[in-house]
Design an enzyme around this catalytic site. Structure first.
Site, PDB file in Angstrom:
ATOM      1  N   CYS A   5      -0.926   4.095   2.318  1.00 29.11           N
ATOM      2  CA  CYS A   5      -0.692   4.395   3.529  1.00 29.11           C
ATOM      3  C   CYS A   5       0.012   2.742   3.940  1.00 29.11           C
ATOM      4  CB  CYS A   5      -2.147   4.718   3.917  1.00 29.11           C
ATOM      5  SG  CYS A   5      -3.230   3.879   3.784  1.00 29.11           S
ATOM      6  N   SER A   6      -1.120   1.661   4.462  1.00 32.02           N
ATOM      7  CA  SER A   6      -0.812   0.948   5.436  1.00 32.02           C
ATOM      8  C   SER A   6      -2.082  -0.035   5.096  1.00 32.02           C
ATOM      9  CB  SER A   6       0.610   0.553   6.357  1.00 32.02           C
ATOM     10  OG  SER A   6      -0.766   1.423   7.220  1.00 32.02           O
ATOM     11  N   CYS A   7      -2.318  -0.218   3.635  1.00 30.30           N
ATOM     12  CA  CYS A   7      -3.273  -1.239   3.657  1.00 30.30           C
ATOM     13  C   CYS A   7      -3.263  -2.699   4.147  1.00 30.30           C
ATOM     14  CB  CYS A   7      -4.832  -1.141   2.738  1.00 30.30           C
ATOM     15  SG  CYS A   7      -5.755   0.825   2.413  1.00 30.30           S
ATOM     16  N   CYS A  55       0.988  -1.509   0.233  1.00 30.01           N
ATOM     17  CA  CYS A  55       0.375   0.172   0.417  1.00 30.01           C
ATOM     18  C   CYS A  55       0.743   1.088   0.274  1.00 30.01           C
ATOM     19  CB  CYS A  55      -1.355   0.079   1.208  1.00 30.01           C
ATOM     20  SG  CYS A  55      -2.090   1.389   1.658  1.00 30.01           S
TER      21      CYS A  55
END
Lengths: 201, 221
Positions: free
Chosen positions: A107-109, A104
């Site tokens: 962000c950090s999906c 991601c």
């Protein structure tokens, strides 16, 4: 757009978090017991052991594998895995010819119901920046060297689709039970920065 | 917003962080606490939605974004959402830190609540869209030149680039408007496959990248 006010550099995130919790608790807006329950759930119940069970089932049950590749949201729900950050799950099957890796960049999906909260390396700026530009170099840094004939496909989770890599089943595991297979599957293999190693004898 | 969060393709970032053996879910107690507070900040505490939550994380000061632990972004997000919706006064956290350190400082009073007058039309982000998808799997598409100081999920590195629709995904709430409480504006979403040479030039490593893009980010080629 509002510019963030600077904070005292000597105030650590830990000090500021404690102060924030203090204010919110005092005003009756959060209940420390509710916070503790949320934390416990992610420390104990939601994690890569869930995804590993999905992968092991797909390895032993061809019909489940077909359902997983067709609709991983429904297939995961069959094993009880659903919820936040798992509204739409897609499984990507690694083969001798194709290797998938997930990121991601914004962000950090991450597929929480199957893998839990993401590890440090997945959230790190270097991984997020580089894996969409030089994935073979990045994978080699993680210790995964792919042959020139293997096609690399990177998946950037920019919407609400969450990806699970279905790693290749290692050779020499024909006699293992589904449970024993699940124990071999690692979080890193289900994101695509590692392969699943055969069991040590 | 062309912010520090939009990292795809940045160079000179150094080596990747290697996996930590037996990494705990949270490294320190405060990380767990801000994760839980942050989770409650969405919707219940502030009336904000998932996209407003992401836009608040995006606005973490760039030096902190790159240098401080990951959960500092959640702390910044919580502070941003809580002050923007009038739950917390600006400066309230720092004043409380000082008081906890024994300083005799005045704390700002709680402000007038300013929660958005906005309701989701359903749970989560998936929605039904009556119009058929504009694009089909296998079709060539081009990303638009989207410029905004608001929230978007069209990364810089795939703007004005040509790719092929790999698959059509379910329709979803559009982050660009939802984050600002304007409208859900649900759209079809497409996994669009880009060749590495289209993104990074003829000398690039050979691979493809699939990026999930909302219909308004795309035009037919």
């Amino acid at each position: 757009m509002a510019i963030q006010t600077r904070t005292e550099e000597s105030f650590t995130p830990a000090m500021r978090t404690e102060a924030l919790e203090d204010i919110l608790t005092e005003r009756g807006l959060v209940d420390p017991k509710v916070l503790a329950g949320l934390i416990k759930n992610f420390e104990e119940n939601v994690g890569p052991m869930n995804g590993a069970r999905v992968v092991a089932r797909a390895w032993v049950d061809p019909e489940f594998r077909a359902r997983l590749l067709a609709d991983a949201t429904a297939a995961s729900a069959e094993l009880g895995y659903k919820g936040a950050q798992g509204e739409c799950i897609v499984a990507l099957e690694n083969t001798d010819r194709v290797h998938h890796v997930v990121v991601c960049t914004l962000c950090s999906c991450y597929p929480w119901p199957l893998l839990g909260l993401p590890p440090g390396w997945y959230k790190d700026p270097a991984y997020r920046a580089r894996v969409v530009r030089e994935p073979r170099t990045v994978l080699a840094e993680f210790g995964l060297t792919l042959g020139a004939g293997v096609e690399v496909r990177v998946w950037d989770s920019t919407a609400e689709v969450r990806y699970l890599v279905l790693p290749q089943r290692p050779a020499g595991t024909e006699g293992l039970t589904e449970e024993e297979l699940a124990a071999l599957v690692t979080r890193d293999a289900m994101v695509g920065i590692a392969s699943v190693a055969a069991p040590r004898r | 917003m062309d912010g520090v969060h939009d990292l795809g393709g940045m160079q000179n970032m150094g080596a990747v962080q290697l996996p930590e053996p037996n990494e705990p879910v949270f490294h320190e107690p405060w990380e767990a606490r801000i994760f839980a507070i942050g989770a409650l900040c969405q919707s219940r505490l502030t009336g904000a939605n998932l996209d407003a939550f992401r836009f608040a994380i995006d606005r973490t000061p760039p030096d902190e974004y790159l240098a401080l632990p990951y959960y500092n972004r959640w702390l910044r997000m919580a502070e941003t959402l809580l002050t923007e919706t009038g739950v917390l006064a600006p400066g309230a956290i720092d004043a409380r830190v000082r008081r906890r350190l024994g300083e005799r400082v005045a704390e700002p009073p709680a402000p007038e609540p300013n929660k958005p007058d906005y309701k989701a039309t359903g749970p989560g982000s998936l929605r039904q869209v009556d119009d058929p998808p504009r694009f089909a799997a296998g079709q060539r598409v081009r990303t638009v030149d989207l410029q905004t100081s608001g929230h978007t999920r069209l990364p810089r590195y795939v703007r004005r680039r040509e790719g092929v629709v790999d698959r059509v995904q379910p329709a979803m709430v559009l982050p660009d408007t939802n984050a600002h409480f304007i409208a859900e504006n649900p759209q079809h979403v497409y996994s669009v496959r880009f060749d590495s040479t289209e993104l990074w030039g003829p000398e690039a490593e050979r691979f493809t990248t699939c990026v999930d893009l909302y219909e308004s980010y795309l035009e037919a080629v």
